[in-house]
Design a protein around this motif. Structure first.
Motif, mmCIF file in Angstrom:
data_model
loop_
_atom_site.group_PDB
_atom_site.id
_atom_site.type_symbol
_atom_site.label_atom_id
_atom_site.label_comp_id
_atom_site.label_asym_id
_atom_site.label_seq_id
_atom_site.Cartn_x
_atom_site.Cartn_y
_atom_site.Cartn_z
ATOM 1 N N ILE B 54 0.821 -1.214 0.000
ATOM 2 C CA ILE B 54 0.000 0.000 0.000
ATOM 3 C C ILE B 54 0.858 1.269 0.000
ATOM 4 C CG2 ILE B 54 -0.254 0.037 2.531
ATOM 5 C CD1 ILE B 54 -3.238 0.950 1.886
ATOM 6 N N THR B 55 2.045 1.197 0.563
ATOM 7 C CA THR B 55 2.901 2.393 0.581
ATOM 8 C C THR B 55 3.351 2.770 -0.836
ATOM 9 O OG1 THR B 55 3.746 1.518 2.670
ATOM 10 C CG2 THR B 55 4.822 3.474 1.798
ATOM 11 N N GLU B 56 3.515 1.773 -1.691
ATOM 12 C CA GLU B 56 4.022 2.038 -3.042
ATOM 13 C C GLU B 56 2.909 2.344 -4.045
ATOM 14 O OE1 GLU B 56 5.208 -0.771 -1.173
ATOM 15 O OE2 GLU B 56 6.738 0.641 -0.510
ATOM 16 N N ILE B 57 1.685 1.921 -3.748
ATOM 17 C CA ILE B 57 0.601 2.141 -4.728
ATOM 18 C C ILE B 57 -0.262 3.349 -4.378
ATOM 19 C CG2 ILE B 57 0.520 -0.318 -5.329
ATOM 20 C CD1 ILE B 57 -2.171 -0.421 -3.754
ATOM 21 N N THR B 58 0.113 4.055 -3.309
ATOM 22 C CA THR B 58 -0.570 5.288 -2.962
ATOM 23 C C THR B 58 0.304 6.470 -3.359
ATOM 24 O OG1 THR B 58 0.347 4.949 -0.755
ATOM 25 C CG2 THR B 58 -1.961 4.363 -1.065
ATOM 26 N N GLY B 59 -0.299 7.652 -3.383
ATOM 27 C CA GLY B 59 0.473 8.833 -3.763
ATOM 28 C C GLY B 59 -0.195 10.104 -3.288
ATOM 29 N N PRO B 60 0.608 11.165 -3.125
ATOM 30 C CA PRO B 60 0.096 12.404 -2.528
ATOM 31 C C PRO B 60 -0.672 13.284 -3.510
ATOM 32 C CG PRO B 60 2.399 12.679 -3.059
ATOM 33 C CD PRO B 60 2.033 11.270 -3.441
ATOM 34 N N GLN B 61 -1.466 14.165 -2.940
ATOM 35 C CA GLN B 61 -2.132 15.199 -3.744
ATOM 36 C C GLN B 61 -1.329 16.473 -3.564
ATOM 37 O OE1 GLN B 61 -6.471 15.172 -3.373
ATOM 38 N NE2 GLN B 61 -6.226 13.654 -1.757
ATOM 39 N N GLY B 177 3.251 11.489 -10.791
ATOM 40 C CA GLY B 177 2.391 10.333 -11.018
ATOM 41 C C GLY B 177 1.266 10.294 -10.001
ATOM 42 N N ARG B 178 0.568 9.190 -9.976
ATOM 43 C CA ARG B 178 -0.548 9.040 -9.040
ATOM 44 C C ARG B 178 -0.218 8.051 -7.932
ATOM 45 N NH1 ARG B 178 -5.536 10.946 -10.676
ATOM 46 N NH2 ARG B 178 -6.515 9.294 -9.483
#
Lengths: 187, 249
Positions: B54-61, B177-178
């Motif tokens: 989950i740490t790698e497949i999430t991303g900030p806004q 990226g997302r």
């Protein structure tokens, strides 16, 4: 895959004119409850500090939730939590500091948990791609002992991923090459 | 040319749980002796395979934190006067490797001025600075994955890598990226640059076709009469991969 990815190139020596910004090192707002500082120095293969590094960090909050744009795992309820920090300087001395909260445990694939950790991207002149590492915490011995990612790291190198407590947070040095070389991951 | 779909991510139902790993040769090696600064800055130990969690497949806004301003995308209007140089439009779309446009993605650029000089303390190349050019911009992709900058064409410049070393004209691009797994930093080049054969950074990418993906395309149709020439640069970030379990070694 239908279209190949655009290739990576070095961030070069002059990224400071575009990428760092004043609030960049703050993954939480100034004065946030439970805020800690993570400090460290980036070293090259000769043991010299790397002045023109850029690091970025990404992590969950204390409850293990992300400020994620997809909402994966439920969105963080911590007010003002960004979970992302960026640190780099025009006139750097190799040292960095980010302000954040200590992350909580987060899910592992298909069940179980991972020990608290922070993902780190390291970029610099002379690096043609980013390198990725993880910060784990020395005072999480029990969780670290059963962490499924740390388990894949040769025992003698695990300590390069462990941040040591300081008065107001943790210290995590990054060694790009040579003795004590930090473990980097293929993501 | 393959057709791109016009489908965009639905943030709820269409969120990848892993990202495809790029084939060998897509990106430059970290150890690349012709680019001398790599020598002390590449890990000598093998990288350790990290399953995407989950740490790698999430991303900030991040765009909301940065508060992108009205003129952030126009590098020719950030000062009182206009910068010297050839005014150009640099635009394109950001896709994943499935051809899906990526919206709400932060695109940051930085570059030298028309004389090849960066507004940076450590750039000591004796070319003039331009008081009307800072050389940095950012924008967020729209619903079609589109971005657009107005800037001036950067000049080539010498560097110390080897005797008579010159960088081809380029614009640095940073894409968030997302997801953490999609992060990319690259450089955009201009078509037909005579310095391509001599530049170790450009040539660090092993595959010729891959190198060409860093070269923008001149577009007469995108150019605005009596105002600016257009260069188009589409960027592809890693797309959805197999499920994490299938992806495991």
């Amino acid at each position: 895959m239908i279209f190949p990815s655009t290739p990576s190139q070095t961030v070069g020596p002059y990224f400071a004119i575009g990428l760092p910004w004043d609030a960049g090192p703050h993954a939480v707002p100034p004065g946030a409850p439970g805020a800690i500082a993570i400090i460290g120095t980036v070293y090259d293969g000769a043991g010299e500090p790397v002045p023109d590094y850029l690091i970025e960090t990404w992590q969950a909050d204390g409850d293990g939730r992300f400020a994620d744009l997809h909402g994966h795992g439920g969105v963080s309820q911590l007010e003002g939590f960004r979970g992302f920090a960026r640190c780099g300087h025009e006139d750097g001395d190799g040292s960095y500091e980010i302000i954040t909260v200590k992350p909580g445990a987060v899910p592992w694939l298909g069940g179980g948990v991972q020990a608290p950790h922070i993902d780190v991207t390291v970029l610099a002149r002379g690096m043609l791609q980013r390198c990725v590492t993880r910060i784990y915490f020395a005072d999480e011995g029990e969780a670290n002992a059963v962490d499924p990612v740390l388990a894949t790291v040769p025992a003698g190198r695990r300590e390069t991923l462990i941040a040591e407590p300081t008065d107001d947070g943790y210290r995590f040095d990054i060694r790009l090459q040579g003795p004590g070389e930090t473990v980097f991951f293929d993501v | 040319m393959k057709e791109h779909t016009t489908r965009i991510y639905d943030p709820v139902s269409d969120t990848p749980t892993s990202y495809a790993r790029d084939p060998e040769g897509t990106h430059p090696p970290l150890d690349y002796p012709p680019y001398k600064s790599t020598a002390l800055r590449y890990p000598k130990q093998p990288l350790i395979y990290l399953p995407q969690t989950i740490t790698e497949i999430t991303g900030p806004q991040l765009y909301s934190a940065l508060g992108t301003g009205e003129l952030d995308h126009d590098l020719t209007r950030q000062h009182e006067g206009e910068p010297i140089g050839e005014r150009i439009k640099v635009s394109g779309r950001v896709f994943d490797t499935e051809g899906k446009p990526l919206r709400d993605t932060l695109v940051e650029i930085w570059q030298a001025n028309a004389a090849g000089r960066y507004l940076h303390r450590w750039d000591r190349w004796p070319a003039p600075l331009d008081p009307n050019f800072s050389g940095a911009g950012r924008c967020v992709t729209d619903d079609d994955g589109g971005y657009s900058f107005v800037t001036i064409k950067p000049g080539p410049y010498p560097w110390g890598n080897h005797y008579n070393a010159w960088r081809p004209a380029h614009i640095h691009f940073s894409l968030l990226g997302r997801a953490f797994a999609q992060r990319l930093v690259t450089q955009m080049y201009f078509p037909g640059d005579p310095m391509f054969p001599y530049d170790p950074i450009f040539n660090s990418v092993p595959d010729e076709e891959a190198r060409q993906r860093m070269v923008s395309r001149f577009s007469i149709h995108g150019s605005e009469p009596n105002w600016a020439l257009s260069y188009q640069f589409d960027i592809y970030l890693r797309g959805p991969g197999a499920t994490p379990f299938e992806d495991a070694p």
